[in-house]
Design a protein around this motif. Structure first.
Motif, short mmCIF file in Angstrom:
data_model
loop_
_atom_site.label_atom_id
_atom_site.label_comp_id
_atom_site.label_asym_id
_atom_site.label_seq_id
_atom_site.Cartn_x
_atom_site.Cartn_y
_atom_site.Cartn_z
N PHE A 155 20.20 26.80 -2.97
CA PHE A 155 20.34 25.90 -4.11
C PHE A 155 19.22 24.87 -4.13
CE2 PHE A 155 22.36 24.27 -7.64
CZ PHE A 155 22.40 22.90 -7.55
N MET A 184 23.07 37.38 -2.19
CA MET A 184 23.25 35.99 -2.59
C MET A 184 21.99 35.36 -3.15
SD MET A 184 24.46 32.64 -0.61
CE MET A 184 22.79 32.43 -0.08
N ASN A 187 23.24 25.61 5.97
CA ASN A 187 23.99 26.60 5.22
C ASN A 187 23.10 27.31 4.21
OD1 ASN A 187 25.75 27.15 2.60
ND2 ASN A 187 27.00 27.41 4.42
N ALA A 188 23.18 28.64 4.18
CA ALA A 188 22.29 29.43 3.33
C ALA A 188 22.44 29.09 1.86
CB ALA A 188 22.54 30.92 3.57
N LEU A 189 23.67 28.83 1.43
CA LEU A 189 23.89 28.53 0.03
C LEU A 189 23.23 27.22 -0.36
CD1 LEU A 189 25.32 29.41 -2.54
CD2 LEU A 189 27.27 28.05 -1.86
N VAL A 190 23.40 26.21 0.47
CA VAL A 190 22.81 24.91 0.18
C VAL A 190 21.29 25.01 0.15
CG1 VAL A 190 22.70 22.50 0.88
CG2 VAL A 190 24.74 23.81 1.34
N ARG A 191 20.75 25.78 1.10
CA ARG A 191 19.29 25.97 1.17
C ARG A 191 18.79 26.64 -0.10
NH1 ARG A 191 19.44 28.48 6.43
NH2 ARG A 191 19.18 30.46 5.37
#
Lengths: 367, 297, 260
Positions: B132, B237, B126-130
Motif C-alpha cells: 500500500f 496480492m 507487513n506485506a500489505l502495508v508495504r
C-alpha cells in the motif's frame, strides 16, 4: 578477538535459550487463550464492521442478557460457507446473503429458526421476511435483516451532471476513470442489465461477455471492499464506479467523501442479508435473543445514524429514522422496488460458469 | 567412539544411515503430516468433479486438467505469471548480487553485521502495508510524481500505477532481500586468501570474478533464484493491488476457486499444474546446475 | 583499481538499502498523518498512536504474532538445519526425492495448503488451535531453512570436516566445533527468514487459528473491509523500530560473520 570455540558455545546456548523461551511463551499464550472461552459465549460469524460487532451494541446486549459476543470474520460468501463446513458446532449466528441461504440449508449447515420467539418478527417487511429465498418447506432459515442496492456511484467534484443510465459506465467521456467490483456474479449482472437481460438468468451470455470486454478502455482498477473504494476515490484513481447503497451512505457520512449514488432507469441489483443460526449452535438461546436485537429499531436507528447502514428489513425501524436519512430518501423513493432485480440463488454450476466467464474477461482486460 | 575407525565398513554404513534418518526424519515427518498428507487429499480432489464435502456426490474426471488446455485464458495467465517471475528474478539477481558482494567483501567489522540485519528488517514489515505504501509512491500525483515534478517541472505526470511495471517494482522490492542474503552467505564464505592467491598468480579482476567468485557463489544465486521465482509465479496480492486492470494472474484464479466459487478440484488441479511447471523448469536446468556445482562438493 | 571498485560497490549498497527502506519510510511517515484515508498533503498528528494504545485487539494480535513467530523460528530452524546438513554431507538413496518434496510448500499457494490442512485436521480430530497453527507455520518455514543453510554448506564443502576427521575428531566434535560455526551465518539467516515467514503469515493463520484468537497479519488483512486506518501504520512502525533496536543490540554482542 573471540575464537571459534567461544562462538560454538554461544550458538548452542542461544539455540537452547530460544527453544525454551519459545516453548514457554507458547504455553503461556495457550493458557491465556484457553482462559478466555466460557459457556455463555455467543459466536457470531459476519463481515468485519457490519453491524453485529458494534462495540456499543455488544456491550448493551451483554448487559441485558449476560451473553458475551465473540466474533469471527470472513471476506467472501464462499469463505463463510467453507468456515461453516470446516468448523461444525463452533458458530451460533451467521450472516448469510439471501442468495446463499437455500444452499446452506440444503447442506444442513444452518437450522430452522423458531420465529415465535422473536418479538420483532411481526414488524418485518413481508416481501423480504417471507421470501422463498429464506423460507423453505414451511420453515424459516434466515431472518431478513438488511437490504440494499448494488449500482454505481460517482465523485460529485469531478462529474457535474448526474448520470441516469447504466451505460454511463461505458461512456467514453469517463475512459480510464471507471472502477469495477471484482466479483463474477455482480459483473455478469451488470453486463446483463446493460444489455437488457435478466441478471439472474441471462439468456445470451455471449452478449454479456462482449459488453464486459467493452470495458477495456474504461476501467482503471478493480476494488473488492468498501475501504478500497474509499481510498481509490480519495486518491483520484476513479471518478465513477460500481458500489453498494449502504456503503455509499457511509462514504458520504462517515468519511465525508463527495459521493452520489445512482439507481439508473434500466434497473439495479437488489440484495438482502439474513441472519441465520448454525446447525448444532452451542448457544441457541443467546442466538435467538441476539438476532431479535439486531432487527430491533433500537439497534438499527443508532447503527444507521452513527455509522451508516444498509436499509432495514424492519419497516418500523426504517420509519424511525430522521427524515433526511439516506435510507429514507434514496431507498424509500417511489418506484424503486419495481426497478430492482433481487439476487436469486444460483446453482454451483451457474456460479462456475459465471466465474469462468469473468476470469476470461479479466484476462483479456489485462492485456 | 574411537572404535568406529576400526569397525567393519558395514557398521559404518549403518551408522551413516541412522545419522541420515535422524537428521532428516523430524523435518520430513513434520512436513509429511502437515503438508504432504493434506496435499495428497487435494491431489485426489483434483481428479473429482466436486469436493466430496457436505454429502456431495463426486465423480472421477480428468476435466479439471483438460480444461487447463481447452480454455485459452489459463495458458495466457500462466504465460503472464511466468513472465512476471522471470522479470522479478532477473532484476533481483542483477540488483541484489552487487549489493551482496559489497556487503560480503567490501564492508568490514561490526558494520557488516549491522547492515546485514538492516537488509533483513523490511521482511518483518507487513506485506500489505508495504504494498500500500508503494501505491502512495507510484500513483499519479503520488510521492514519486511530485518529487520528479519538483526537479523537472513540466514533465508529464507519471502513469505507472496499475501497470505490469508497478507490479514488478513491488515484487522486486519484496523479494530483493532473499537474493541479497543468499548471495551474501555464499560470498562471505569465499576465503580471501583464495582471491589473493589468484591475483598473485597474475589474474586480473574480471578473471578472478568470473572463474572464482561467480562459481563459488552459485549455490547462493541458485537458492535466491528458487526462493524468488517460485513464490512470484503464484503471487496474487501485489498484482492485485499494484496491477489494477492488468493485475490478474494465475494465483488469483486459484484463489477464486476457494473464495469466490466452491470449486476446490479446479483450484487444486491448477496448483499442481503450477508445481509441475516449476519442477519441469528445474529439470530442464538440472544438467547446467550439475556442471556448475560439481566443482564444489 | 580495487579501491575504486570498493567505493562504487559501497555506494551501490547504500542506494539499494535506500530503495529497500523507501516504502518503510512512507509507512512510518503516514503513521503520523492525520487523515484516515491517507490523504496528502501531510498533517502531523500522533492521533493514531494514541488510538493504538486503546486498540486491545490489534495489540493482542501483535503479541500473538511475536510469540508464534518465536516458537516457529526455534522449531523450524532446528529441524531444517538438521535436514540441510544431511543433504550437504551425506549421499543416500532417495535424496533427490526428498529435495523435490521441499517444493510443494513453497510452490503451491498457501490458500490450498491451508484449506487442505484444515480439512485434514478436522478429520483426524485435532481441529483448529495453537497446535495446528504451529504445525502449519513450521511446515512452511522448513523449506526456506533447508535451502538457505544448504547454500551455505555447499559453498564451504566438507573439506574442513574431513581434515578434522583425519586428525581424529569424532562426528560429534566435528559437528559442534567445525560445522556449526561455519554454518552459523546461514543458520542465522535461515532463522530470520523463518521468523519473517511466520510473522507475516496470513493465510495459514486465518484458517487454523482458534476463533477469537488472531495474529497481526490476519487483523491487517481483515481490516481491508472495515477500514484500513493508519493505526496499522502506527503498530507496524513500532514493530520496525523495536526490531531494529533488538537487531543492533544483537549485532553488538555477537559476531557471526567471522573475524574478517
Amino acid at each position: 578477538m573471540r575464537s571459534n570455540s567461544d562462538w560454538r558455545g554461544s550458538t548452542r546456548r542461544n539455540f537452547a535459550r530460544y527453544l525454551v523461551l519459545g516453548g514457554l511463551a507458547l504455553a503461556a499464550g495457550s493458557m491465556g487463550a484457553a482462559g478466555a472461552a466460557s459457556a455463555k459465549d455467543l459466536h457470531v460469524l459476519n463481515w468485519q464492521g457490519y453491524g453485529t460487532d458494534e462495540a456499543w451494541a455488544t456491550k448493551l446486549f451483554e448487559e441485558r442478557t449476560g451473553c458475551k459476543v465473540v466474533h469471527d470474520y470472513f471476506n467472501s460468501e464462499e469463505e463463510m460457507l467453507t468456515k461453516l463446513r470446516t468448523n461444525p458446532g463452533t458458530y451460533d449466528v451467521v450472516l448469510i446473503n439471501s442468495a446463499f441461504t437455500q444452499a446452506a440449508a440444503k447442506e444442513q449447515l444452518i437450522q430452522a429458526i423458531d420465529t415465535s420467539k422473536l418479538t420483532n418478527w411481526k414488524d418485518l417487511n413481508p416481501k423480504l421476511r417471507d421470501s422463498t429465498y429464506l423460507n423453505t418447506g414451511g420453515k424459516t432459515y434466515g431472518l431478513s435483516w438488511v437490504w440494499g442496492v448494488t449500482s454505481f456511484a460517482y465523485n460529485t467534484d469531478d462529474i457535474k451532471t448526474k448520470p441516469e443510465s447504466v451505460q454511463a459506465l461505458w461512456d467514453p467521456a469517463y475512459a480510464g476513470k471507471v472502477g469495477w467490483r471484482d466479483d463474477p456474479v455482480e459483473a455478469v449482472a451488470f453486463g446483463a442489465i446493460a444489455t437488457g437481460q435478466d441478471p439472474n438468468n441471462p439468456a445470451d451470455l455471449d452478449k454479456v461477455k462482449q459488453k464486459l470486454l467493452a470495458l477495456k478502455p474504461q476501467l482503471k482498477t478493480f476494488w473488492s471492499s468498501e475501504d478500497e473504494w474509499n481510498k481509490h476515490l480519495q486518491g483520484g484513481d476513479f471518478e465513477i464506479a460500481t458500489y453498494w447503497s449502504g456503503s455509499a451512505a457511509r462514504s458520504k457520512k462517515a468519511f465525508k467523501l463527495p459521493v452520489e449514488f445512482v439507481i439508473p432507469k434500466e434497473g439495479a441489483i437488489g440484495w438482502f442479508d439474513g441472519l441465520s443460526i448454525a446447525a448444532n449452535a452451542p448457544n441457541l438461546d443467546c442466538a435467538l435473543k441476539f438476532i431479535d436485537f439486531m432487527v430491533s429499531p433500537e439497534f438499527y436507528v443508532k447503527w444507521d445514524t452513527t455509522v451508516g447502514a444498509p436499509a432495514s428489513a424492519n419497516d418500523k425501524a426504517n420509519a424511525a429514522l430522521p427524515a433526511d436519512a439516506f435510507n429514507r430518501v434514496v431507498m424509500g423513493q417511489p418506484g424503486l422496488q419495481e426497478r430492482l432485480f433481487y439476487m436469486a440463488p444460483l446453482t454451483d454450476d451457474q456460479r462456475k460458469q459465471f466465474t469462468e466467464l469473468w476470469e476470461s474477461v479479466k484476462t483479456e482486460l489485462g492485456k | 567412539m574411537s572404535a568406529s575407525r576400526h569397525s567393519a565398513s558395514g557398521s559404518a554404513a549403518s551408522r551413516r544411515r541412522w545419522a541420515v534418518i535422524g537428521l532428516t526424519g523430524p523435518a520430513y515427518l513434520w512436513l509429511a503430516f502437515t503438508v504432504l498428507l493434506p496435499l495428497s487429499a487435494m491431489l485426489y480432489f483434483s481428479f473429482l468433479t466436486v469436493a466430496p464435502i457436505g454429502a456431495r456426490v463426486a465423480e472421477p474426471t480428468l476435466g479439471n486438467y483438460l480444461d487447463y488446455f481447452r480454455k485459452g485464458f489459463y495458458l495466457t495467465l500462466t504465460g503472464r505469471s511466468l513472465w512476471l517471475g522471470v522479470w522479478v528474478t532477473v532484476l533481483c539477481l542483477l540488483l541484489g548480487f552487487p549489493a551482496a558482494l559489497a556487503l560480503a567483501k567490501y564492508v568490514k567489522g561490526r558494520w557488516r553485521e549491522a547492515l546485514f540485519l538492516l537488509v533483513v528488517l523490511p521482511f518483518w514489515s507487513n506485506a500489505l502495508v508495504r504494498t500500500f505504501s508503494w501505491t502512495m509512491v507510484l500513483r499519479s500525483d503520488g510521492m514519486l510524481d511530485n518529487a520528479l515534478q519538483a526537479v523537472f517541472p513540466g514533465l508529464p505526470h507519471l502513469d505507472i500505477m496499475f501497470t505490469f511495471t508497478a507490479v514488478v517494482i513491488g515484487l522486486v522490492h519484496s523479494f530483493l532481500p532473499y537474493m541479497i542474503l543468499t548471495c551474501y552467505i555464499s560470498l562471505q564464505a569465499i576465503d580471501d586468501s583464495l582471491l589473493e592467491a589468484a591475483r598473485s598468480l597474475g589474474a586480473a579482476g574480471p578473471t578472478v570474478f568470473r572463474r572464482i567468485v561467480l562459481p563459488l557463489s552459485m549455490p547462493g544465486i541458485l537458492a535466491g533464484t528458487i526462493l524468488i521465482f517460485v513464490p512470484v509465479i503464484g503471487s496474487f496480492m501485489e498484482p492485485r493491488i499494484l496491477g489494477g486492470r492488468g493485475g490478474f494472474m494465475l494465483g488469483n484464479v486459484i484463489e477464486d476457486q476457494f473464495t469466490v466459487v466452491f470449486n476446490w478440484p479446479l483450484g487444486a488441479a491448477l496448483s499442481f499444474i503450477l508445481l509441475a511447471i516449476v519442477l519441469l523448469i528445474l529439470a530442464a536446468f538440472y544438467p547446467l546446475l550439475r556442471r556448475n556445482l560439481q566443482g564444489l562438493a | 583499481m580495487t579501491r575504486l571498485w570498493g567505493t562504487a560497490l559501497r555506494v551501490y549498497l547504500a542506494v539499494t538499502l535506500a530503495f529497500l527502506y523507501l516504502p518503510i519510510a512512507v509507512m512510518v511517515l503516514m503513521a503520523f498523518n492525520q487523515s484516515p484515508l491517507y490523504k496528502l498533503p501531510m498533517v502531523w498528528d500522533t492521533v493514531w498512536f494514541e488510538k493504538l494504545v486503546d486498540n486491545d485487539r490489534l495489540l493482542t494480535a501483535a503479541a500473538h504474532s511475536i510469540v508464534l513467530a518465536l516458537a516457529n523460528t526455534a522449531v523450524a530452524t532446528a529441524l531444517g538445519t538438521m535436514a540441510a546438513f544431511a543433504f550437504a554431507r551425506y549421499q543416500f538413496r532417495g535424496k533427490t526425492l526428498l529435495q523435490i518434496l521441499l517444493f510443494p510448500p513453497i510452490t503451491i499457494p498457501w490458500l490450498i495448503i491451508g484449506t487442505s490442512m484444515l480439512v485434514l485436521f478436522f478429520w483426524i480430530g485435532i481441529g483448529r488451535g495453537l497446535h495446528s497453527l504451529l504445525l502449519g507455520h513450521v511446515a512452511l518455514s522448513i523449506p526456506y531453512v533447508v535451502v538457505v543453510v544448504g547454500a551455505r554448506l555447499k559453498t564451504f564443502g566438507p573439506v574442513y570436516e574431513e581434515a578434522a576427521a583425519t586428525l581424529g575428531a569424532t562426528p560429534w566434535q566435528r559437528f559442534w566445533r567445525i560445522s556449526a560455526p561455519l554454518m552459523a551465518p546461514g543458520v542465522i539467516a535461515a532463522a530470520l527468514f523463518a521468523f519473517a515467514v511466520s510473522f507475516d503469515q496470513f493465510v495459514i493463520s486465518y484458517f487454523l487459528a482458534p476463533p477469537g484468537w488472531t495474529t497481526l497479519p490476519v487483523e491487517i488483512y481483515s481490516s481491508i473491509r472495515k477500514g484500513f486506518t493508519p493505526e496499522i501504520n502506527a503498530i507496524s512502525s513500532i514493530i520496525i523500530f523495536v526490531s531494529m533496536g533488538l537487531m543492533l543490540v544483537f549485532a553488538r554482542l555477537y559476531r557471526f560473520g567471522g573475524e574478517r
